[in-house]
Design an enzyme around this catalytic site. Structure first.
Site, PDB file in Angstrom:
ATOM      1  N   LYS A  11       0.842  -1.205   0.000  1.00  0.00           N
ATOM      2  CA  LYS A  11       0.000   0.000   0.000  1.00  0.00           C
ATOM      3  C   LYS A  11       0.871   1.246   0.000  1.00  0.00           C
ATOM      4  O   LYS A  11       2.056   1.216   0.389  1.00  0.00           O
ATOM      5  CB  LYS A  11      -0.947   0.039   1.206  1.00  0.00           C
ATOM      6  CG  LYS A  11      -0.274   0.196   2.583  1.00  0.00           C
ATOM      7  CD  LYS A  11      -0.059   1.642   3.001  1.00  0.00           C
ATOM      8  CE  LYS A  11       0.645   1.733   4.353  1.00  0.00           C
ATOM      9  NZ  LYS A  11       1.798   2.549   4.425  1.00  0.00           N
ATOM     10  N   PRO A  99       9.706  -4.166  -0.720  1.00  0.00           N
ATOM     11  CA  PRO A  99      10.870  -3.790   0.092  1.00  0.00           C
ATOM     12  C   PRO A  99      10.533  -3.754   1.588  1.00  0.00           C
ATOM     13  O   PRO A  99       9.448  -3.312   1.977  1.00  0.00           O
ATOM     14  CB  PRO A  99      11.232  -2.398  -0.431  1.00  0.00           C
ATOM     15  CG  PRO A  99      10.665  -2.348  -1.811  1.00  0.00           C
ATOM     16  CD  PRO A  99       9.422  -3.186  -1.781  1.00  0.00           C
ATOM     17  N   GLY A 103       7.860   1.530   4.349  1.00  0.00           N
ATOM     18  CA  GLY A 103       6.628   2.320   4.431  1.00  0.00           C
ATOM     19  C   GLY A 103       5.566   1.818   3.476  1.00  0.00           C
ATOM     20  O   GLY A 103       4.562   2.477   3.234  1.00  0.00           O
ATOM     21  N   ALA A 105       4.036  -1.219   3.881  1.00  0.00           N
ATOM     22  CA  ALA A 105       3.217  -2.178   4.644  1.00  0.00           C
ATOM     23  C   ALA A 105       3.426  -3.630   4.210  1.00  0.00           C
ATOM     24  O   ALA A 105       2.481  -4.419   4.219  1.00  0.00           O
ATOM     25  CB  ALA A 105       1.729  -1.811   4.563  1.00  0.00           C
ATOM     26  N   SER A 108       2.492  -6.038   7.024  1.00  0.00           N
ATOM     27  CA  SER A 108       1.041  -6.009   7.260  1.00  0.00           C
ATOM     28  C   SER A 108       0.295  -6.700   6.129  1.00  0.00           C
ATOM     29  O   SER A 108      -0.706  -7.379   6.359  1.00  0.00           O
ATOM     30  CB  SER A 108       0.547  -4.559   7.360  1.00  0.00           C
ATOM     31  OG  SER A 108       1.218  -3.904   8.411  1.00  0.00           O
ATOM     32  N   ALA A 109       0.775  -6.524   4.900  1.00  0.00           N
ATOM     33  CA  ALA A 109       0.142  -7.187   3.745  1.00  0.00           C
ATOM     34  C   ALA A 109       0.249  -8.702   3.912  1.00  0.00           C
ATOM     35  O   ALA A 109      -0.718  -9.433   3.667  1.00  0.00           O
ATOM     36  CB  ALA A 109       0.822  -6.740   2.455  1.00  0.00           C
ATOM     37  N   ASP A 141      -1.851  -1.445   9.971  1.00  0.00           N
ATOM     38  CA  ASP A 141      -2.121  -1.395   8.526  1.00  0.00           C
ATOM     39  C   ASP A 141      -2.783  -2.669   8.004  1.00  0.00           C
ATOM     40  O   ASP A 141      -3.115  -2.757   6.827  1.00  0.00           O
ATOM     41  CB  ASP A 141      -0.810  -1.180   7.744  1.00  0.00           C
ATOM     42  CG  ASP A 141      -0.272   0.233   7.900  1.00  0.00           C
ATOM     43  OD1 ASP A 141      -1.061   1.151   8.194  1.00  0.00           O
ATOM     44  OD2 ASP A 141       0.950   0.419   7.722  1.00  0.00           O
TER      45      ASP A 141
HETATM   46  O1  C5P Z   1       0.557  -1.386  14.583  1.00  0.00           O
HETATM   47  P1  C5P Z   1       1.963  -1.528  14.108  1.00  0.00           P
HETATM   48  O2  C5P Z   1       2.676  -2.663  14.770  1.00  0.00           O
HETATM   49  O3  C5P Z   1       2.090  -1.557  12.623  1.00  0.00           O
HETATM   50  O4  C5P Z   1       2.708  -0.188  14.562  1.00  0.00           O
HETATM   51  C1  C5P Z   1       4.103  -0.082  14.624  1.00  0.00           C
HETATM   52  C2  C5P Z   1       4.467   1.092  15.515  1.00  0.00           C
HETATM   53  O5  C5P Z   1       4.076   2.320  14.880  1.00  0.00           O
HETATM   54  C3  C5P Z   1       3.762   1.090  16.857  1.00  0.00           C
HETATM   55  O6  C5P Z   1       4.487   0.379  17.787  1.00  0.00           O
HETATM   56  C4  C5P Z   1       3.695   2.580  17.184  1.00  0.00           C
HETATM   57  O7  C5P Z   1       4.923   3.004  17.744  1.00  0.00           O
HETATM   58  C5  C5P Z   1       3.564   3.244  15.821  1.00  0.00           C
HETATM   59  N1  C5P Z   1       2.166   3.580  15.487  1.00  0.00           N
HETATM   60  C6  C5P Z   1       1.538   4.621  16.143  1.00  0.00           C
HETATM   61  N2  C5P Z   1       0.238   4.927  15.837  1.00  0.00           N
HETATM   62  C7  C5P Z   1      -0.417   4.269  14.871  1.00  0.00           C
HETATM   63  C8  C5P Z   1       0.213   3.222  14.170  1.00  0.00           C
HETATM   64  C9  C5P Z   1       1.515   2.889  14.502  1.00  0.00           C
HETATM   65  O8  C5P Z   1       2.126   5.258  17.026  1.00  0.00           O
HETATM   66  N3  C5P Z   1      -1.688   4.609  14.587  1.00  0.00           N
END
Ligand code: C5P
Length: 302
Positions: A11, A99, A103, A105, A108-109, A141
């Site tokens: 994404k 990659p 950034g 995702a 997450s994907a 994500d």
């Molecule tokens: O949810 P995810 O593991 O992808 O998020 C990675 C890091 O990005 C989190 O640990 C947090 O530090 C930051 N984050 C955030 N607010 C969000 C999404 C991510 O602070 N809405």
């Protein structure tokens, strides 16, 4: 079913406004996300469990193999939330093309793909709402990566409001190839002063104009209003600025950073322009990918 192959699409963020830190440590987001044709492929199979309960392997050595992999977490969360029988094991091979830590995702994907695969393998027929509920427990994500297309994403990332998908515009991705920690970029964002960021009124205006642009499929309106608050906090600000400048100079309609970076995407009007922009960016950026918008997120491949 004994196995499944799932396409896990990357994404990008056409718009990313980061709000205040919430009591749970996450930030309130407002984003317009777009799926890309650039994707990983994941191969799942059920085993008798002799190799392990959940085994994740990948062709890219920087991707963790064990419990730290988001695919592992997605399978665990799926088991916990659906109470499906855990007899035997699940083996997953990730053919990585997205990659890592850019950034886009990628992790997450892959997690979204794992949720779809589990639903398919165990023939549960879960609703999109139920799948999204599992996805939101895995990462911010992941819900969008499950649904895909073009969407407004809010909350921590769990609220996904799908829009009419955009046409398949070509994009050129440029990155330093260095991995960035999302958490670190958010920490840096928290330390920025208000005057280092555009005014909230300006961001508000951009969001409204971008949303209008998406709704009427006006590439000019979309391109003029790309925004990413995390660009102000990225560790590779100079490189990001450089890639954006080169892309625009080479004929891109617009360029912006995606997610927590450092990957920059440049929207171009056609394949010839994509080639020109890729050609110029290649002189400075170690990693270049030409791809296009996609109308879909994760997808079981038949
Ligand atoms: O949810 P995810 O593991 O992808 O998020 C990675 C890091 O990005 C989190 O640990 C947090 O530090 C930051 N984050 C955030 N607010 C969000 C999404 C991510 O602070 N809405």
């Amino acid at each position: 079913m004994l196995g499944a192959k799932v396409i896990a699409r990357a994404k990008l963020n056409l718009f990313l406004d980061v709000g205040k830190k919430r009591p749970d440590g996450y930030h309130e987001l407002r984003s317009i996300m777009q799926s890309l044709e650039l994707a990983d492929e994941l191969y799942f199979r059920r085993t008798d469990g002799s190799t392990g309960r959940i085994v994740v392997k990948c062709n890219e050595e920087r991707v963790p193999h064990g419990e730290e992999n988001l695919v592992y977490k997605a399978v665990e969360t799926f088991y916990r939330k659906t109470k499906v029988s855990e007899e035997g094991g699940i083996e997953v091979f990730i053919n990585k093309r997205i990659p890592v830590g850019a950034g886009l995702a990628g992790g997450s994907a892959d997690a979204a793909a794992a949720i779809l695969a589990m639903n398919h393998i165990f023939e549960l027929g879960l609703t999109t709402a139920a799948l999204l509920d599992i996805a939101s427990g895995v990462g911010s994500d992941v819900p969008f990566c499950l649904v895909g297309g073009t969407a407004v994403v809010t909350g921590r990332g769990e609220k996904v409001e799908s829009l009419e998908p955009l046409p398949c515009y070509h994009v050129v991705l440029a990155s330093s190839g260095l991995e960035v920690s999302t958490a670190e970029v958010y920490r840096r964002f928290d330390s920025l002063l208000d005057e280092e960021l555009p005014s909230s009124k300006e961001i508000e205006r951009k969001f409204d104009s971008l949303l209008d642009g998406v709704k009427i499929r006006d590439i000019g309106g979309i391109s003029a209003n790309l925004h990413n608050s995390l660009e102000f906090a990225t560790l590779q600000k100079d490189l990001v600025e450089e890639y954006k400048k080169v892309a625009k100079f080479a004929g891109a309609i617009a360029a912006s950073m995606t997610g927590s970076g450092p990957c920059v995407f440049a929207i171009v009007s056609g394949l010839e322009e994509a080639a020109e922009v890729a050609w110029e960016l290649e002189k400075t950026a170690p990693l270049i990918i030409v791809t296009s918008f996609s109308e879909r997120g994760a997808q079981v491949s038949t």
